[in-house]
Design a protein around this motif. Structure first.
Motif, mmCIF file in Angstrom:
data_model
loop_
_atom_site.group_PDB
_atom_site.id
_atom_site.type_symbol
_atom_site.label_atom_id
_atom_site.label_comp_id
_atom_site.label_asym_id
_atom_site.label_seq_id
_atom_site.Cartn_x
_atom_site.Cartn_y
_atom_site.Cartn_z
ATOM 1 N N ALA A 1 -68.215 39.594 -7.273
ATOM 2 C CA ALA A 1 -68.946 40.264 -8.750
ATOM 3 C C ALA A 1 -69.986 41.096 -8.664
ATOM 4 O O ALA A 1 -69.882 42.134 -8.939
ATOM 5 C CB ALA A 1 -69.420 39.029 -9.724
ATOM 6 N N MET A 2 -71.228 40.482 -8.327
ATOM 7 C CA MET A 2 -72.004 42.004 -7.540
ATOM 8 C C MET A 2 -71.681 42.930 -6.684
ATOM 9 O O MET A 2 -72.475 44.305 -7.037
ATOM 10 C CB MET A 2 -73.706 41.264 -7.051
ATOM 11 C CG MET A 2 -74.293 40.015 -7.717
ATOM 12 S SD MET A 2 -75.578 39.637 -7.088
ATOM 13 C CE MET A 2 -75.065 37.843 -5.945
ATOM 14 N N HIS B 1 -76.705 42.189 -3.461
ATOM 15 C CA HIS B 1 -75.280 41.666 -3.314
ATOM 16 C C HIS B 1 -75.388 41.993 -1.316
ATOM 17 O O HIS B 1 -75.131 40.564 -1.667
ATOM 18 C CB HIS B 1 -74.109 43.251 -2.867
ATOM 19 C CG HIS B 1 -72.504 42.700 -2.659
ATOM 20 N ND1 HIS B 1 -71.621 41.899 -3.066
ATOM 21 C CD2 HIS B 1 -71.954 43.911 -1.984
ATOM 22 C CE1 HIS B 1 -71.183 41.654 -2.657
ATOM 23 N NE2 HIS B 1 -71.437 43.407 -1.381
ATOM 24 N N SER C 1 -68.825 44.150 -6.824
ATOM 25 C CA SER C 1 -67.937 45.156 -8.188
ATOM 26 C C SER C 1 -68.604 45.826 -9.176
ATOM 27 O O SER C 1 -68.189 47.185 -8.883
ATOM 28 C CB SER C 1 -67.095 44.549 -7.718
ATOM 29 O OG SER C 1 -66.649 44.119 -6.998
ATOM 30 N N TYR C 2 -69.451 44.568 -9.621
ATOM 31 C CA TYR C 2 -70.291 45.400 -10.911
ATOM 32 C C TYR C 2 -71.468 45.390 -11.167
ATOM 33 O O TYR C 2 -71.460 45.515 -12.517
ATOM 34 C CB TYR C 2 -69.470 44.578 -11.953
ATOM 35 C CG TYR C 2 -67.947 44.199 -12.365
ATOM 36 C CD1 TYR C 2 -67.219 45.460 -12.062
ATOM 37 C CD2 TYR C 2 -67.266 43.186 -11.419
ATOM 38 C CE1 TYR C 2 -66.589 45.172 -11.713
ATOM 39 C CE2 TYR C 2 -66.213 43.478 -11.083
ATOM 40 C CZ TYR C 2 -65.462 44.644 -11.599
ATOM 41 O OH TYR C 2 -64.500 44.283 -11.721
ATOM 42 N N GLY C 3 -72.257 44.803 -10.188
ATOM 43 C CA GLY C 3 -73.692 44.840 -9.941
ATOM 44 C C GLY C 3 -74.787 44.888 -9.328
ATOM 45 O O GLY C 3 -74.311 46.539 -8.569
#
Length: 137
Positions: A97-98, A107, A100-102
């Protein structure tokens, strides 16, 4: 059913799953290296490789659970490898998630922690504590 065979099969399944998990993490690192050199062709390889990480992590958790269950749910080594596998499984989703979005600054370090956890599980799968398990059901 031969419980000795079942325990040995569970242990080999854990070893194979941990090595598979490490392999797909290595793939992810290699494709990430391509991304930092601005090779955008590696983006789909890295993106879909993340799904492989999740599948391998799930297989590792299932195999660790099988080993733990077959050991009578008591000995420390099977419990530890199951706990480490569960943490790696959960961390893999947060790490993805990091990506892709964070923040990418988080990451990459989390990827290193994740790799360390999976390496720990792989080492535990060959440890004396698991090789000398009592035969369970």
């Amino acid at each position: 059913m031969d419980t000795t065979h079942s325990s040995a099969t569970a242990l080999w399944a854990l070893r194979a799953a941990a090595l598979l998990h490490l392999t797909v993490l290595l793939w992810e690192g290699a494709t990430a290296g391509q991304l930092v050199t601005f090779n955008e062709d590696a983006l789909p390889l890295h993106f879909y490789g993340a799904f492989g990480v999740h599948v391998a992590a799930a297989a590792q958790v299932a195999a660790a659970w099988w080993v733990w269950r077959g050991a009578g749910r008591g000995p420390e080594a099977p419990r530890t490898v199951l706990a480490v596998s569960l943490v790696a499984f959960a961390l893999g989703f947060g790490q993805a998630a990091m990506g892709s979005y964070g923040p990418l600054q988080a990451h990459v370090p989390v990827a290193l922690v994740l790799t360390g956890l999976v390496a720990w599980a792989a080492v535990l799968s060959w440890s004396r504590g698991l090789r000398s398990l009592p035969v369970g059901d």
